[in-house]
Design an enzyme around this catalytic site. Structure first.
Site, PDB file in Angstrom:
ATOM      1  N   PHE A  80     -17.731  13.238  -4.974  1.00 28.13           N
ATOM      2  CA  PHE A  80     -16.841  12.161  -5.401  1.00 28.13           C
ATOM      3  C   PHE A  80     -16.252  11.505  -4.156  1.00 28.13           C
ATOM      4  O   PHE A  80     -16.480  11.971  -3.036  1.00 28.13           O
ATOM      5  CB  PHE A  80     -15.731  12.675  -6.330  1.00 28.13           C
ATOM      6  CG  PHE A  80     -14.922  13.817  -5.753  1.00 28.13           C
ATOM      7  CD1 PHE A  80     -13.785  13.568  -4.998  1.00 28.13           C
ATOM      8  CD2 PHE A  80     -15.302  15.137  -5.975  1.00 28.13           C
ATOM      9  CE1 PHE A  80     -13.034  14.613  -4.471  1.00 28.13           C
ATOM     10  CE2 PHE A  80     -14.563  16.191  -5.454  1.00 28.13           C
ATOM     11  CZ  PHE A  80     -13.432  15.934  -4.692  1.00 28.13           C
ATOM     12  N   PHE A  81     -15.481  10.463  -4.343  1.00 27.26           N
ATOM     13  CA  PHE A  81     -14.917   9.690  -3.232  1.00 27.26           C
ATOM     14  C   PHE A  81     -13.419   9.946  -3.144  1.00 27.26           C
ATOM     15  O   PHE A  81     -12.688   9.741  -4.118  1.00 27.26           O
ATOM     16  CB  PHE A  81     -15.191   8.203  -3.466  1.00 27.26           C
ATOM     17  CG  PHE A  81     -14.672   7.269  -2.399  1.00 27.26           C
ATOM     18  CD1 PHE A  81     -14.620   7.640  -1.064  1.00 27.26           C
ATOM     19  CD2 PHE A  81     -14.260   5.992  -2.747  1.00 27.26           C
ATOM     20  CE1 PHE A  81     -14.156   6.774  -0.092  1.00 27.26           C
ATOM     21  CE2 PHE A  81     -13.794   5.098  -1.782  1.00 27.26           C
ATOM     22  CZ  PHE A  81     -13.746   5.495  -0.452  1.00 27.26           C
ATOM     23  N   ALA A  82     -12.953  10.420  -1.980  1.00 24.40           N
ATOM     24  CA  ALA A  82     -11.522  10.645  -1.750  1.00 24.40           C
ATOM     25  C   ALA A  82     -11.218  10.436  -0.272  1.00 24.40           C
ATOM     26  O   ALA A  82     -12.004  10.834   0.598  1.00 24.40           O
ATOM     27  CB  ALA A  82     -11.110  12.048  -2.177  1.00 24.40           C
ATOM     28  N   HIS A  94       5.602  -4.308   1.337  1.00 29.85           N
ATOM     29  CA  HIS A  94       6.290  -3.030   1.193  1.00 29.85           C
ATOM     30  C   HIS A  94       7.733  -3.189   0.733  1.00 29.85           C
ATOM     31  O   HIS A  94       8.332  -4.253   0.856  1.00 29.85           O
ATOM     32  CB  HIS A  94       6.257  -2.254   2.513  1.00 29.85           C
ATOM     33  CG  HIS A  94       6.996  -2.940   3.629  1.00 29.85           C
ATOM     34  ND1 HIS A  94       6.364  -3.801   4.500  1.00 29.85           N
ATOM     35  CD2 HIS A  94       8.303  -2.899   4.011  1.00 29.85           C
ATOM     36  CE1 HIS A  94       7.239  -4.258   5.382  1.00 29.85           C
ATOM     37  NE2 HIS A  94       8.433  -3.730   5.102  1.00 29.85           N
ATOM     38  N   ASP A  96      11.628  -2.024   1.221  1.00 24.19           N
ATOM     39  CA  ASP A  96      12.633  -1.441   2.106  1.00 24.19           C
ATOM     40  C   ASP A  96      13.796  -0.986   1.229  1.00 24.19           C
ATOM     41  O   ASP A  96      14.543  -1.814   0.704  1.00 24.19           O
ATOM     42  CB  ASP A  96      13.162  -2.473   3.106  1.00 24.19           C
ATOM     43  CG  ASP A  96      12.171  -2.810   4.196  1.00 24.19           C
ATOM     44  OD1 ASP A  96      11.370  -1.941   4.561  1.00 24.19           O
ATOM     45  OD2 ASP A  96      12.210  -3.956   4.686  1.00 24.19           O
ATOM     46  N   HIS A 100      16.475   2.838   4.436  1.00 27.95           N
ATOM     47  CA  HIS A 100      15.659   2.447   5.587  1.00 27.95           C
ATOM     48  C   HIS A 100      16.540   2.144   6.794  1.00 27.95           C
ATOM     49  O   HIS A 100      16.168   2.452   7.932  1.00 27.95           O
ATOM     50  CB  HIS A 100      14.826   1.224   5.207  1.00 27.95           C
ATOM     51  CG  HIS A 100      13.993   0.652   6.301  1.00 27.95           C
ATOM     52  ND1 HIS A 100      13.246   1.420   7.154  1.00 27.95           N
ATOM     53  CD2 HIS A 100      13.788  -0.651   6.683  1.00 27.95           C
ATOM     54  CE1 HIS A 100      12.618   0.636   8.016  1.00 27.95           C
ATOM     55  NE2 HIS A 100      12.927  -0.618   7.761  1.00 27.95           N
TER      56      HIS A 100
END
Length: 276
Positions: A80-82, A94, A96, A100
């Site tokens: 599998f893909f990991a 992202h 904050d 932070h």
């Protein structure tokens, strides 16, 4: 007489509706979902990967394929893909959280779910930023938005559209440094932020650049504006995308991100639900 009788029937019907609560009936959550599914969805998130624009003090992302479908590529195994992902919390589009910048305030996992689905306000200043990369969003400009669209609703998410995200993924273009190494990109002003958070009582704000503060200020490590937002125990989203595809008012925003315990920040998935 007929008019009087009809009027009386209307009055009786209205009385019955009020007493039975029919007037207060609201659509079920399933009905709301069906309504929302028919609207226009806009992804406000950059895909992240090694090499994307980021604050100069952070290391680049590293990835490793630990499992692959076939033998030979995965460092641990196959079938599998990991992958493993190694990056700072403030990576790509992202969140904050207050912690932070401010010790003792909320971390990522402490931001409530109610703060993640909000009315979206987009203040479009891309024309001004195109003429002046050092443009800052003034209180006067915020009030002009309200003249055009009405009062900014309490609890809103306010995004500043500068079209700076069109420079992505060119890190040099995003930073826009001059010969002396000073960055030139747009930002907020303290007057505008105080009005939004203290008078209009918004929940959060966001922008397309890597900083709340304009590039000139960030270049001298002046992060007073970001400090103000986070110290008031609100969160913000940086490096938003596709704000040119959403209306200035009338949309909703969904702000989501993983829940690292005590987390200082994390890549976010942000999208708008807009009128068709």
């Amino acid at each position: 007489m007929a008019k009087i009788a009809f009027s009386g029937l209307l009055g009786l019907a209205a009385s019955l509706v009020l007493r039975t609560g029919l007037a207060a009936a609201e659509p079920s959550l399933l009905e709301i979902q069906k309504i929302l599914a028919g609207k226009r969805f806009v992804d406000l998130t950059h895909a992240f990967a090694p090499g994307i624009p980021h604050w100069h003090g952070f290391p680049d992302e590293k990835r490793e394929t630990v499992y692959w479908y076939d033998k030979g590529r995965g460092s641990i195994g196959e079938g599998f893909f990991a992958e493993t992902f190694t990056h700072v919390g403030q990576w790509g589009t992202h969140v904050d959280p207050p912690a932070h910048f401010i010790r003792g305030l909320r971390t990522v996992d402490q931001i409530s779910l109610q703060e993640m689905i909000l009315p979206l306000v987009v203040i479009d200043v891309h024309a001004e930023a195109a003429k002046n990369p050092d443009y800052t969003l003034s209180l006067e400009r915020v009030k002009k938005w309200e003249t055009d669209h009405g009062a900014i609703p309490g609890g809103a998410f306010v995004a500043m559209r500068t079209d700076w995200s069109k420079r992505w993924p060119d890190g040099s273009a995003m930073e826009n440094k001059d010969a002396k190494g000073v960055s030139h990109y747009p930002g907020w002003t303290m007057e505008a932020l105080k009005y939004l958070y203290e008078e209009r009582k918004i929940t959060a704000s966001g922008h397309e650049t890597n900083d709340t503060d304009p590039g000139i200020a960030a270049s001298r490590n002046d992060f007073a504006l970001e400090t103000y937002i986070l110290s008031s125990n609100h969160y913000q989203i940086e490096l938003l995308a596709n704000l040119d595809q959403v209306p200035e008012s009338g949309a909703l925003v969904i702000v989501s991100f993983p829940k690292p315990k005590g987390g200082s920040g994390f890549p976010a998935r942000v999208f708008a639900i807009c009128p068709p």
